[in-house]
Design an enzyme around this catalytic site. Structure first.
Site, PDB file in Angstrom:
ATOM      1  N   SER A  93     -14.956  24.423  17.683  1.00 22.21           N
ATOM      2  CA  SER A  93     -15.133  25.653  16.925  1.00 22.21           C
ATOM      3  C   SER A  93     -16.608  25.853  16.591  1.00 22.21           C
ATOM      4  O   SER A  93     -17.439  25.982  17.491  1.00 22.21           O
ATOM      5  CB  SER A  93     -14.240  25.625  15.681  1.00 22.21           C
ATOM      6  OG  SER A  93     -14.082  26.904  15.125  1.00 22.21           O
ATOM      7  N   ASP A 108      -5.063  30.100  21.010  1.00 22.57           N
ATOM      8  CA  ASP A 108      -6.201  30.655  20.286  1.00 22.57           C
ATOM      9  C   ASP A 108      -6.130  32.177  20.359  1.00 22.57           C
ATOM     10  O   ASP A 108      -5.470  32.751  21.241  1.00 22.57           O
ATOM     11  CB  ASP A 108      -7.515  30.167  20.900  1.00 22.57           C
ATOM     12  CG  ASP A 108      -8.066  28.926  20.213  1.00 22.57           C
ATOM     13  OD1 ASP A 108      -8.164  28.941  18.973  1.00 22.57           O
ATOM     14  OD2 ASP A 108      -8.400  27.950  20.906  1.00 22.57           O
ATOM     15  N   HIS A 159      -5.603  26.491  17.794  1.00 21.42           N
ATOM     16  CA  HIS A 159      -6.983  26.146  17.453  1.00 21.42           C
ATOM     17  C   HIS A 159      -7.094  24.787  16.769  1.00 21.42           C
ATOM     18  O   HIS A 159      -8.126  24.117  16.887  1.00 21.42           O
ATOM     19  CB  HIS A 159      -7.552  27.235  16.534  1.00 21.42           C
ATOM     20  CG  HIS A 159      -9.030  27.170  16.336  1.00 21.42           C
ATOM     21  ND1 HIS A 159      -9.920  27.686  17.252  1.00 21.42           N
ATOM     22  CD2 HIS A 159      -9.774  26.650  15.327  1.00 21.42           C
ATOM     23  CE1 HIS A 159     -11.150  27.497  16.815  1.00 21.42           C
ATOM     24  NE2 HIS A 159     -11.097  26.873  15.650  1.00 21.42           N
TER      25      HIS A 159
END
Length: 418
Positions: free
Chosen positions: A163, A248, A346
């Site tokens: 991320s 995601d 995620h």
């Protein structure tokens, strides 16, 4: 700050979103599928905390090692059982939108990687609002230089970020290492569900503690700056793997795909430029070095190369095409590949790093593919042996083909013969 209005054709897709839509796209917890948002965040924190405790209890380590003078400039080093100054090192940069997260709960990959002989370094950096993006990038740069200076005989440094951490790792493409008195022995980048163009973040609530201006975002967006990068890979074996979780958000998918610039093309016959290779599955058998040249000639001369899409395949279960492409990373001289990780969101994509059989912790397998100069991209399920094309793929390079996609009923592979 309001989202810019609808602009001319070709403008970034995110600029066509409403403020609410943009906020939703950049809120990963809203896209989880197996648990609620709050439960997912608790699970993520719990798994990271337990993995770190286990790593500190079972692995030899050096904790809270200062790589600079700042209070937050610390790193943890976890060693494999067979310690060597020539070890490979995986340097991990945690996520948290540059404002949360900690090295003290981010030792996800320590046990699986140290079991494979890889030392793992988990970095800390000053979070917003105390730290600015410029400061974080500088801290990550100095931490890498520190590890290289401490272990100058290492067999390779592999940068892994998740991320926001993937953003910080990718900023190392832009680093002028001569300013730091050392050139790190960079062998690979694992960029997991990252953000590479920060401009959309300026218009979300994520920016509240960051206080990021448009100029700050542009100055720290590797997607925008990569073509002007000072850094070039000192070792042609240095490889970049850009990954994103299947679940995601679409904006995270777009960010990763545009950074690597692969065609999104989930369809059987996407629009491509260049010849299409239609190969029956009977051709996909192990070929030795002595066999690959006749095999390539067969591909190029027996009507298997077509000038358009949509040809009927000898075997409908397998199709293969090639197209001429200029990827962002490749233009900079980097050997890059892309992978969508099947059936993870995620957060699962990173907490699964605690598992020894997870695709991103199979370092030995990934490195063997990289050494063979065969980047692998997998999507949508399990596939057969990835070793079958190892020889014939190099002949495609000589034939001027830049990318090949082999499509199976439940998955597809990309091969880039460089």
């Amino acid at each position: 700050m309001e989202v810019p209005g609808r602009g001319p054709p070709g403008e970034a897709p995110w600029k066509k979103l409403s403020k609410e839509e943009l906020e939703n796209q950049y809120s990963p917890s809203r896209w989880v599928i197996r648990q609620g948002a709050e439960e997912t965040l608790r699970t993520y924190s719990h798994i990271g905390d337990e993995a770190t405790k286990k790593a500190q209890a079972t692995r030899r380590s050096l904790l809270h090692v200062p790589y600079g003078d700042g209070e937050g400039e610390k790193l943890d080093i976890y060693f494999p059982r067979e310690v060597s100054a020539a070890s490979r090192f995986c340097l991990f940069f945690h996520g948290g939108y540059w404002q949360s997260g900690s090295k003290d709960t981010s030792a996800f990959m320590v046990n699986p990687l140290t079991a494979q002989g890889v030392a793992v370094v988990v970095m800390a950096y000053d979070l917003a609002p105390k730290g600015t993006l410029d400061q974080m990038v500088d801290q990550v740069t100095r931490s890498i230089a520190f590890v290289q200076k401490q272990y100058p005989c290492n067999e390779g440094l592999y940068l892994c970020g998740h991320s926001a951490g993937a953003h910080l790792a990718s900023m190392m493409f832009l680093t002028n290492w001569t300013k730091h008195g050392v050139t790190p022995n960079l062998k690979g980048f694992f960029l997991v569900s990252g953000i590479y163009d920060l401009e959309p973040i300026v218009y979300t609530t994520i920016n509240a503690p960051l206080h990021m201006t448009l100029e700050d975002a542009q100055r720290n967006s590797p997607q925008l700056l990569l073509e002007a990068a000072v850094t070039r890979p000192s070792d042609p074996a240095c490889h970049v793997l850009v990954t994103v979780g299947q679940h995601d958000s679409p904006e995270f998918h777009r960010q990763s795909r545009e950074f690597y610039q692969v065609p999104p093309a989930p369809c059987l016959w996407p629009e491509v430029e260049g010849p299409v290779l239609s190969l029956p599955s009977s051709l996909f058998h192990q070929k030795g070095p002595q066999d690959h040249e006749p095999f390539i000639q067969q591909i190029l001369s027996e009507g298997l190369v077509h000038a358009r899409c949509g040809v009927e395949l000898p075997d409908p279960a397998v199709s293969c095409f090639a197209h001429f492409s200029t990827q962002t990373l490749r233009r900079g001289g980097w050997n890059a590949s892309f992978e969508e990780i099947h059936d993870v969101d995620h957060f699962e994509i990173i907490w699964n790093l605690t598992q020894k059989d997870f695709v991103l912790t199979q370092v030995g397998h990934m490195l063997s593919l990289w050494r063979a100069r065969l980047p692998l991209h997998r999507r949508g399920g399990e596939v057969g042996s990835t070793e079958e094309p190892l020889y014939w793929i190099f002949g495609l390079q000589e034939a001027g083909i830049l990318m090949v996609r082999i499509e199976y009923p439940i998955s597809f592979l990309y091969f880039t013969p460089f």
